[in-house]
Design a protein around this motif. Structure first.
Motif, short mmCIF file in Angstrom:
data_model
loop_
_atom_site.label_atom_id
_atom_site.label_comp_id
_atom_site.label_asym_id
_atom_site.label_seq_id
_atom_site.Cartn_x
_atom_site.Cartn_y
_atom_site.Cartn_z
N ASP A 164 23.43 31.98 -2.76
CA ASP A 164 24.89 31.85 -2.69
C ASP A 164 25.56 32.74 -3.73
OD1 ASP A 164 24.55 29.97 -0.70
OD2 ASP A 164 24.81 28.25 -2.03
N VAL A 165 25.01 32.73 -4.94
CA VAL A 165 25.60 33.52 -6.03
C VAL A 165 25.51 35.01 -5.73
CG1 VAL A 165 25.51 34.04 -8.50
CG2 VAL A 165 25.00 31.72 -7.69
N LEU A 166 24.34 35.46 -5.32
CA LEU A 166 24.16 36.88 -5.03
C LEU A 166 25.01 37.31 -3.85
CD1 LEU A 166 22.74 39.54 -5.60
CD2 LEU A 166 20.87 38.80 -4.10
N TYR A 167 25.10 36.47 -2.83
CA TYR A 167 25.91 36.81 -1.66
C TYR A 167 27.37 37.04 -2.06
CZ TYR A 167 28.48 36.23 2.72
OH TYR A 167 29.33 36.42 3.78
N HIS A 168 27.91 36.17 -2.90
CA HIS A 168 29.30 36.33 -3.31
C HIS A 168 29.49 37.59 -4.15
CE1 HIS A 168 33.39 34.97 -3.96
NE2 HIS A 168 33.24 35.26 -5.24
N LEU A 169 28.53 37.86 -5.02
CA LEU A 169 28.60 39.09 -5.80
C LEU A 169 28.62 40.32 -4.90
CD1 LEU A 169 26.22 38.65 -8.88
CD2 LEU A 169 28.56 39.54 -8.93
N MET A 170 27.76 40.34 -3.92
CA MET A 170 27.68 41.47 -3.00
C MET A 170 28.97 41.63 -2.21
SD MET A 170 23.74 40.96 -1.68
CE MET A 170 23.90 42.24 -0.44
N ILE A 171 29.55 40.53 -1.77
CA ILE A 171 30.81 40.58 -1.03
C ILE A 171 31.92 41.15 -1.91
CG2 ILE A 171 32.64 39.18 0.00
CD1 ILE A 171 30.30 39.60 1.85
N TYR B 56 31.63 43.15 -4.52
CA TYR B 56 31.40 44.57 -4.75
C TYR B 56 31.74 45.40 -3.51
CZ TYR B 56 29.44 44.71 -9.45
OH TYR B 56 29.30 44.68 -10.82
N LYS B 57 31.44 44.86 -2.35
CA LYS B 57 31.75 45.59 -1.11
C LYS B 57 33.24 45.71 -0.91
CE LYS B 57 30.78 45.66 3.85
NZ LYS B 57 30.05 44.99 4.97
N ARG B 58 33.97 44.63 -1.12
CA ARG B 58 35.42 44.65 -0.92
C ARG B 58 36.13 45.50 -1.95
NH1 ARG B 58 36.60 38.26 0.65
NH2 ARG B 58 35.64 38.35 2.74
N LEU B 59 35.56 45.58 -3.14
CA LEU B 59 36.16 46.40 -4.20
C LEU B 59 35.65 47.83 -4.18
CD1 LEU B 59 36.05 43.84 -7.17
CD2 LEU B 59 38.04 44.52 -5.82
N ASP B 60 34.79 48.11 -3.21
CA ASP B 60 34.24 49.46 -3.03
C ASP B 60 33.54 49.95 -4.30
OD1 ASP B 60 33.65 51.76 -1.61
OD2 ASP B 60 35.49 52.78 -2.21
N ILE B 61 32.70 49.10 -4.87
CA ILE B 61 31.92 49.44 -6.06
C ILE B 61 30.54 49.89 -5.60
CG2 ILE B 61 30.93 48.62 -8.21
CD1 ILE B 61 33.18 46.54 -8.31
N SER B 62 30.28 51.16 -5.70
CA SER B 62 29.01 51.70 -5.22
C SER B 62 28.23 52.43 -6.30
CB SER B 62 29.25 52.65 -4.04
OG SER B 62 30.14 53.69 -4.40
#
Length: 238
Positions: A172-179, A181-187
Motif C-alpha cells: 500500500d505504501v509503495l503503491y501510493h508513493l508510485m502514484i 511520483y507519476k502524477r508529479l512527473d518525477i522521473s
C-alpha cells in the motif's frame, strides 16, 4: 504510544504504553499511564506532542484569515466534524496553515498534566523540516505509524504533495508513493526518506525498500529507512 527524550542531539525512548482498547476511554487511560511513567513532569523544560490525523487540510494564510477554520476543514472531510474538535497550526515559512480534526480528549488528557505542552499535527513538523537547508532539490519524506503513514514531497522548492494515508501492508505504501511520483512527473533519480517509530513499522519500511528495487520504473530512486529520525523535526516547533 511512546514518549521520547532528546539530549545532545540524541533521541531515546523513555516510556511506552501499548493501547489495547482503541476507544476514547482506552486512549485516555493509556496517556495517563504514559505520563505516570515519566515521573515528575516539572523536570522537562520543553514538551512537544505530534498528533496524527488523516482529517486535515492545508490552506493559504490569506484564506485562513478571511474564513472560519471549522468551515475550511469541513470542505475536505466527509463526516461532520464535532464542535470544538477543529485545531490548526500556522506555518509562516510556507505561508500556510494546517487545519485538522483533533478530539477534545487529547488536550484534556495532556494539557492538565503538562500545561506548556505544544501539540501540533505531524505534518506541521514535517513541513517545517522541509524548509530547512536548500529548498531546491527534490525531497520526499515518509513517516510510518501503526496503521497510517504521512508523505510530503517538495519539488522545485514548493510543497507538491502532503497527505496522511491508511495502510495495511508495504504494498500500500509503495503503491501510493508510485502514484504520487507519476502524477508529479518525477522521473529523475531521487532520495526518499522513510522514518518509523515502532518495530512493526520498521519492518514495513524495510519491505517497502525491498519491493521498490523490484519495480523497474521505481528502482532508480534511493530509499533509506531510519528509526525515529522524524522525532528530530519536533525541535523546530518548540
Amino acid at each position: 504510544m511512546s514518549a521520547y527524550k532528546r539530549m545532545d542531539q540524541v533521541v531515546s525512548a523513555i516510556a511506552t504504553v501499548h493501547c489495547t482498547v482503541k476507544t476514547e476511554i482506552g486512549y485516555k487511560e493509556s496517556i495517563a499511564q504514559l505520563l505516570t511513567q515519566l515521573g515528575d513532569l516539572n523536570h522537562y523544560e520543553q514538551c512537544s506532542c505530534s498528533f496524527v490525523s488523516p482529517y486535515f487540510t492545508l490552506v493559504p494564510t490569506a484564506l485562513f484569515a478571511s474564513s472560519k477554520p471549522e468551515e475550511l476543514l469541513q470542505f475536505t472531510v466527509e463526516h461532520t466534524v464535532p464542535k470544538g474538535e477543529t485545531d490548526y497550526n500556522r506555518l509562516p515559512e510556507w505561508n500556510l496553515v494546517v487545519i485538522y480534526q483533533m478530539p477534545l480528549w487529547v488536550k484534556s488528557a495532556l494539557v492538565v498534566k503538562m500545561p506548556r505542552i505544544v501539540i501540533q499535527h505531524e505534518l506541521a513538523h514535517v513541513l517545517r523540516h522541509m524548509n530547512t537547508g536548500s529548498t531546491i532539490p527534490l525531497k520526499t519524506q515518509v513517516i510510518l505509524q501503526e496503521n497510517t503513514f504521512s508523505i510530503v514531497i517538495r519539488k522545485d522548492g514548493l510543497i507538491a504533495h502532503a497527505s496522511v494515508q491508511e495502510y495495511q501492508n508495504a504494498e500500500d505504501v509503495l503503491y501510493h508513493l508510485m502514484i504520487c511520483y507519476k502524477r508529479l512527473d518525477i522521473s529523475t533519480k531521487s532520495q526518499i526518506a522513510l522514518s518509523s517509530s515502532t518495530p512493526e513499522a520498521n519492518l514495513v519500511a524495510e519491505k517497502v525498500i525491498q519491493l521498490s528495487q523490484k519495480v523497474q520504473d521505481f528502482s532508480i530512486h534511493t530509499l533509506q529507512a531510519t528509526t525515529n529520525s522524524h522525532l528530530q523535526f519536533q525541535t523546530l516547533c518548540v
